[in-house]
Motif scaffolding. Structure first.
Motif, short mmCIF file in Angstrom:
data_model
loop_
_atom_site.label_atom_id
_atom_site.label_comp_id
_atom_site.label_asym_id
_atom_site.label_seq_id
_atom_site.Cartn_x
_atom_site.Cartn_y
_atom_site.Cartn_z
N THR A 1 0.86 -1.18 0.00
CA THR A 1 0.00 0.00 0.00
C THR A 1 0.90 1.23 0.00
O THR A 1 1.89 1.28 0.73
N ASP A 2 0.57 2.22 -0.82
CA ASP A 2 1.41 3.41 -0.91
C ASP A 2 1.02 4.49 0.09
O ASP A 2 1.87 5.11 0.73
N MET A 3 -0.28 4.73 0.22
CA MET A 3 -0.79 5.78 1.09
C MET A 3 -1.85 5.17 2.01
O MET A 3 -2.77 4.50 1.56
N LEU A 4 -1.71 5.40 3.32
CA LEU A 4 -2.66 4.86 4.29
C LEU A 4 -3.32 5.98 5.07
O LEU A 4 -2.64 6.87 5.59
N ILE A 5 -4.66 5.94 5.12
CA ILE A 5 -5.42 6.86 5.97
C ILE A 5 -5.93 6.04 7.14
O ILE A 5 -6.52 4.96 6.94
N ALA A 6 -5.72 6.51 8.37
CA ALA A 6 -6.06 5.69 9.53
C ALA A 6 -6.48 6.53 10.72
O ALA A 6 -6.13 7.71 10.83
N THR A 7 -7.24 5.90 11.62
CA THR A 7 -7.50 6.48 12.94
C THR A 7 -6.44 5.94 13.89
O THR A 7 -5.99 4.80 13.75
N PRO A 8 -6.02 6.74 14.89
CA PRO A 8 -4.86 6.36 15.71
C PRO A 8 -5.04 5.07 16.50
O PRO A 8 -4.10 4.26 16.57
N GLY A 9 -6.21 4.87 17.11
CA GLY A 9 -6.40 3.73 17.99
C GLY A 9 -6.22 2.39 17.30
O GLY A 9 -5.46 1.52 17.77
N ARG A 10 -6.91 2.20 16.18
CA ARG A 10 -6.83 0.91 15.48
C ARG A 10 -5.44 0.69 14.90
O ARG A 10 -4.91 -0.43 14.93
N LEU A 11 -4.81 1.76 14.37
CA LEU A 11 -3.46 1.60 13.82
C LEU A 11 -2.49 1.18 14.91
O LEU A 11 -1.62 0.32 14.69
N MET A 12 -2.64 1.75 16.11
CA MET A 12 -1.76 1.40 17.22
C MET A 12 -1.92 -0.06 17.61
O MET A 12 -0.94 -0.73 17.97
N ASP A 13 -3.15 -0.57 17.51
CA ASP A 13 -3.37 -2.00 17.77
C ASP A 13 -2.50 -2.85 16.87
O ASP A 13 -1.89 -3.84 17.32
N TYR A 14 -2.44 -2.49 15.58
CA TYR A 14 -1.66 -3.27 14.61
C TYR A 14 -0.16 -3.10 14.83
O TYR A 14 0.62 -4.03 14.59
N ILE A 15 0.25 -1.93 15.28
CA ILE A 15 1.68 -1.72 15.57
C ILE A 15 2.10 -2.57 16.77
O ILE A 15 3.15 -3.20 16.76
N GLU A 16 1.25 -2.59 17.80
CA GLU A 16 1.59 -3.34 19.02
C GLU A 16 1.63 -4.84 18.78
O GLU A 16 2.40 -5.56 19.44
N THR A 17 0.80 -5.31 17.85
CA THR A 17 0.81 -6.75 17.53
C THR A 17 1.76 -7.08 16.39
O THR A 17 1.72 -8.19 15.84
N GLU A 18 2.57 -6.10 16.00
CA GLU A 18 3.59 -6.25 14.97
C GLU A 18 3.03 -6.66 13.62
O GLU A 18 3.69 -7.33 12.82
N GLN A 19 1.80 -6.19 13.34
CA GLN A 19 1.21 -6.42 12.02
C GLN A 19 1.45 -5.24 11.10
O GLN A 19 1.23 -5.34 9.89
N PHE A 20 1.87 -4.11 11.68
CA PHE A 20 2.16 -2.91 10.88
C PHE A 20 3.52 -2.37 11.26
O PHE A 20 3.85 -2.26 12.45
N ASP A 21 4.30 -2.02 10.23
CA ASP A 21 5.64 -1.48 10.43
C ASP A 21 5.68 -0.05 9.90
O ASP A 21 5.42 0.19 8.72
N ASP B 1 -5.76 19.18 16.62
CA ASP B 1 -6.35 19.72 17.85
C ASP B 1 -7.44 18.81 18.37
O ASP B 1 -7.57 18.57 19.57
N ARG B 2 -8.25 18.27 17.47
CA ARG B 2 -9.33 17.37 17.86
C ARG B 2 -8.77 16.06 18.41
O ARG B 2 -9.30 15.49 19.36
N MET B 3 -7.69 15.56 17.80
CA MET B 3 -7.09 14.32 18.29
C MET B 3 -6.58 14.50 19.72
O MET B 3 -6.70 13.59 20.54
N LEU B 4 -6.02 15.67 20.01
CA LEU B 4 -5.55 15.93 21.37
C LEU B 4 -6.74 16.01 22.32
O LEU B 4 -6.70 15.48 23.44
N ASP B 5 -7.81 16.69 21.89
CA ASP B 5 -9.03 16.80 22.72
C ASP B 5 -9.62 15.43 23.04
O ASP B 5 -10.20 15.22 24.10
#
Length: 424
Positions: A123-143, A156-160
């Motif tokens: 995949t060249d370009m990925l659009i993602a929400t932080p929570g689900r992407l972090m799940d895949y990083i922690e389970t070593e499915q995403f590098d 600003d909204r993500m920080l809120d």
């Protein structure tokens, strides 16, 4: 025209496919700086073309430096909500339609298996929400080591929403990136500035001043409500008016959303509803029902206040006043987009006057008070108490140190004379 940015012909054709005739002010500011490889901190109002401002330079980077071997995404775009991520994904697909760029979307609310292809194929370009992407990083499915460009939209909204720690971890995972673009609807407050200093490298600060044609033309006013029953009657009356072609009604709690949806249905006001606990497929169906014209009313919590991409919303109605002033701005940003006229109406009970006062200070505007004949409020507008500074001012606080010493010495001298007189 978009040819001024030295974009490939395929991307220029994509802008035409997306219906863009000429660049907006934020696109004119961001695209040249981003294509020059600079980190960017940018602010722009909703509905002024912000998404294309970062999609186009990211896509051009992928075309200028073709992939030499298969792997994980080279461009990562993070968004706070599923709706906004989906909107970005759809626009990215349009803008890159005439290229071979492969785009993926990862959000919560769907089965984990739905993302298998994105995680296992190139995949060249990925659009993602932080929570689900972090799940895949922690389970070593995403590098994240292949990421060259990182975009944070509506930071600003993500920080809120409490994503600060997760985003910092994702940023750390993508530490080999070449460029970072950070976008925010507002740069007010120290939080977003402090956050940007941690992740941006000598950024260019860009704040658009939209042309009159781009600016939202949103008429705002409020109706005072005596109680919940009165508020519901006001809402029903407004939604039955002929000029309400397509409306979004905002409430603060999902229980209120569900209750309102049923009440409106009983008044022959067909609607769809949207709240954060709904599975993603049901959320998509609710939005599609409004987009397709099956219903013209969407009742929603603030999950829809950002990233909701529905054309021609004529009215935004705040059934509940938001507790934060910037949320009010994001809500009413759903109407009056791209220069079209819109209307924002708030229904305000006595206990919400404090929130109203904060909002009026934030937008530097006092909202007009209107009444509907037959539904006039019985009670007068509650006054918001002004907080007075009760700190006691010390008697000598206004004097210089030298004057205070002199005054103290004179007082001591006077006391000694008085004591001596008594002694004699």
């Amino acid at each position: 025209m978009f040819t001024q940015f030295d974009l490939d012909d395929e991307l220029v054709a994509g802008t035409a496919k997306a219906g863009f005739k000429k660049p907006t002010s934020i696109q004119n500011l961001v695209i040249p700086e981003a294509m020059a490889g600079k980190d960017v901190l940018a602010s722009a109002p909703t509905g002024t073309g912000k998404t294309a401002a970062f999609i186009l330079p990211c896509a051009q980077h992928l075309l200028d430096y073709p992939r030499t071997e298969p792997g994980f995404p080279r461009v990562l775009i993070l968004a706070p909500t599923r709706e906004l991520a989906t909107q970005i994904y759809q626009q990215a697909q349009l803008l890159t339609e005439y290229t071979d760029i492969k785009i993926g979307l990862i959000t919560g609310g769907v089965n984990y298996g739905s993302h298998k292809e994105i995680l296992t194929e190139t995949t060249d370009m990925l659009i993602a929400t932080p929570g689900r992407l972090m799940d895949y990083i922690e389970t070593e499915q995403f590098d994240a080591r292949d990421i060259e460009l990182l975009v944070l939209d509506e930071a600003d909204r993500m920080l809120d929403m409490g994503f600060s720690e997760i985003i910092s971890r994702i940023v750390g995972e993508a530490r080999w990136r070449k460029q970072t673009l950070l976008f925010s609807a507002t740069l007010a407050g120290a939080g977003i500035i402090r956050f940007s200093k941690d992740i941006l490298n000598e950024p260019v600060f860009l704040e658009s001043d939209p042309s009159r044609k781009e600016k939202a033309k949103t008429h705002q006013w409020l109706h005072l409500a005596d109680n919940l029953d009165h508020k519901v009657k006001l809402l029903v009356d407004i939604l039955k008016q002929e000029d309400v072609k397509r409306a979004v009604v905002f409430a603060n709690k999902r229980e209120t959303v569900q209750s309102l949806a049923g009440l409106l249905q009983s008044e022959d006001l067909r609607n769809a509803w949207l709240e954060g606990e709904m599975p993603q497929d049901k959320r998509n169906k609710a939005v599609d029902r409004v987009k397709n014209g099956n219903v013209n009313i969407l009742v929603a919590t603030d999950v829809a206040a950002r990233g909701l991409d529905i054309d021609d919303i004529t009215h935004v109605i705040n059934f509940d006043m938001p507790h934060k002033a910037d949320i009010y701005v994001h809500r009413i940003g759903r109407t009056g987009r791209a220069g079209k006229k819109g209307t924002a109406i708030s229904l305000v009970e006595a206990h919400e006057m404090l929130f109203l006062a904060k909002i009026e200070r934030y937008i530097d505007e006092k909202l007009a008070r209107r009444v509907i004949e037959g539904l006039r409020p019985q009670h007068k507008e509650a006054r918001v108490p002004v907080k007075r500074n009760k700190t006691k001012v010390k008697k000598n606080a206004g004097l210089t140190k030298r004057a205070r010493v002199a005054k103290k010495a004179a007082k001591a001298k006077k006391a000694r004379k008085k004591q001596a007189k008594k002694s004699s």
